[in-house]
Motif scaffolding. Structure first.
Motif: not given
Lengths: 354, 87
Positions: A47, A104-109, A101, A112, A93, A51-52
């Motif tokens: 688990p 601008e910088p966005v969430t990296p997950v 955004e 990746v 996504l 999550r990602r």
């Protein structure tokens, strides 16, 4: 170049995961989108690791881990995957985040995990496998190319075993886009009646299928993979027939040796013409079944077909949803899978009993 | 400060997609990394983006990150201090 299938696991729009009875309760869909029947992943994946993970990563990782577990192998000598679209959900996504955004910088997950080799990497990370790891992204030949690489790796690198898989997913965005391109049927149709429609378009599908291949036989093997070939845009049916002839000659196989054909008919009248032509010529008289009414059309659907072939050979049984009593109950020793994706990528996979 | 800490906990749960963890499960001084919440290097990047998106704050010196991301309280202190500096 021969490999033994020690285990085969699929997550698909049918009940194929966690060892249910072999397709004896087919799932029916009344629209053009067949979505995978997913298990409770918390039972298959740690688990903390889930999550990602997007849906395709969960489907693939769960299939891969179950495949390794079934084969009794903790760490294979290689991991090879094939996917046409890769991690579409994360790609969508990531791109949406960039727009929202304002660059601008966005969430990296999401970024990746948007790469096509994320799945092979995730499996390797989870089982701590730092060996050969390769991903093939070549449209409708992605799984076949992965399979060819797997067979060559087994024969040339002193590898005892490896994990090879195929996966693709539907997202809301991709379904809308591909629908606009006219790929799918406009009118609602039951997937179980797909081949009765004789109309334009097919049904969208998805899934993940993993195989543990070895270079030595064991009593538990499901089947063997004898040979794989791909053809890119053959010009006409005559050229295709010659290519199929050559494929069989190179393996010293006659058409009469083939007990069953698994064909990639997808219910689109134009797409299926090629199969009809072959069935009236080189494939004439060979018993055949279709499979895309169960998993839908997608570039790596031959992963599902190979899972199907392995189980048919192992169980010497063609489920009713595929056969409908038309094929006599003879011993099935040799299966040829022939598929084409949009008449661009054509492929043959020859499998046999061990 | 208490409201900021509560907000941060909620934002961390959402941004990092923490499963089976609610905001009230996170202690104010609980270490976020190294056995605390079990976060990893990818989560650091997520937290950096969180600070930028929600509070318009950048961490320019990587060594500051080690101090800022020790716990929710240190994050809240960083936000408070830099908001004041910016005023």
């Amino acid at each position: 170049m021969k490999a033994y299938i020690r285990s085969a696991i699929a997550i698909s729009p049918q009940k194929t995961f966690n060892n249910p009875a072999f397709l004896d309760d087919p799932a029916e869909y009344r629209n053009s989108r067949l979505t995978s029947i997913e298990p409770d992943y918390s039972e298959a994946i740690d688990p903390r690791s889930i999550r990602r993970m997007s849906r395709i990563i969960k489907m693939s990782v769960a299939s891969a881990l179950a495949c390794l577990k079934d084969a009794g192998i903790a760490n294979p000598d290689a991991i090879v995957t094939g996917t046409a679209y890769g991690c579409l959900e994360d790609t969508g996504l990531f791109l949406t985040n960039i727009i929202q955004e304002n660059e601008e910088p966005v969430t990296p997950v999401a970024f990746v995990q948007s790469t096509h080799n994320t799945i092979g990497a995730q499996i390797a990370l989870l089982i701590k496998c730092s060996r050969y790891n390769n991903t093939f992204v070549s449209g409708g030949a992605s799984f076949e190319n992965a399979l060819q690489d797997a067979l060559m790796f087994l024969s040339e690198n002193n590898a005892a075993n490896l994990l090879v898989g195929a996966m693709d997913e539907i997202t809301d965005m991709s379904h809308v886009v591909l629908s606009r391109l006219g790929l799918y049927k406009r009118q609602p149709v039951s997937n179980l009646n797909l081949f009765d429609t004789n109309s334009k378009g097919t049904i969208n599908g998805e899934g993940a299928a993993f195989f543990l291949l070895t270079n030595t036989s064991s009593p538990n093997d499901l089947a063997c993979i004898d040979a794989v070939a791909t053809f890119y845009k053959p010009e006409a049916a005559t050229e295709l027939r010659q290519l199929i002839d050559s494929f069989l000659v190179s393996g010293s196989i006659n058409y009469s040796d083939i007990d069953l054909l698994i064909l990639g008919n997808n219910g689109d009248s134009k797409n299926d013409e090629i199969y009809s032509q072959l069935q009236q010529s080189v494939f004439n008289g060979i018993p055949s079944i279709n499979y895309k009414h169960l998993c839908g059309e997608y570039p790596t659907s031959t992963g599902f077909a190979a899972w199907l072939a392995a189980n048919i050979i192992k169980q010497n049984n063609i489920p009713v949803v595929l056969n409908q009593g038309k094929i006599p109950k003879n011993k099935i020793n040799k299966i040829l899978i022939y598929n084409h994706y949009q008449n661009i990528y054509h492929s043959l996979i020859l499998m046999s009993s061990c | 400060m208490d409201q900021l800490i509560a907000d941060l906990k909620g934002q961390i749960v959402v941004q990092l997609k923490l499963k089976n963890i609610k905001r009230e499960d996170i202690g104010d001084d609980q270490p976020l990394f190294g056995g605390g919440l079990g976060l990893d290097s990818l989560d650091v990047l997520e937290l950096i983006v969180l600070l930028k998106q929600k509070y318009n704050l950048r961490i320019s010196n990587p060594e500051d990150g080690l101090k800022v991301f020790q716990s929710v309280r240190t994050m809240a202190e960083f936000i408070t201090a830099n908001r004041v500096q910016n005023m």
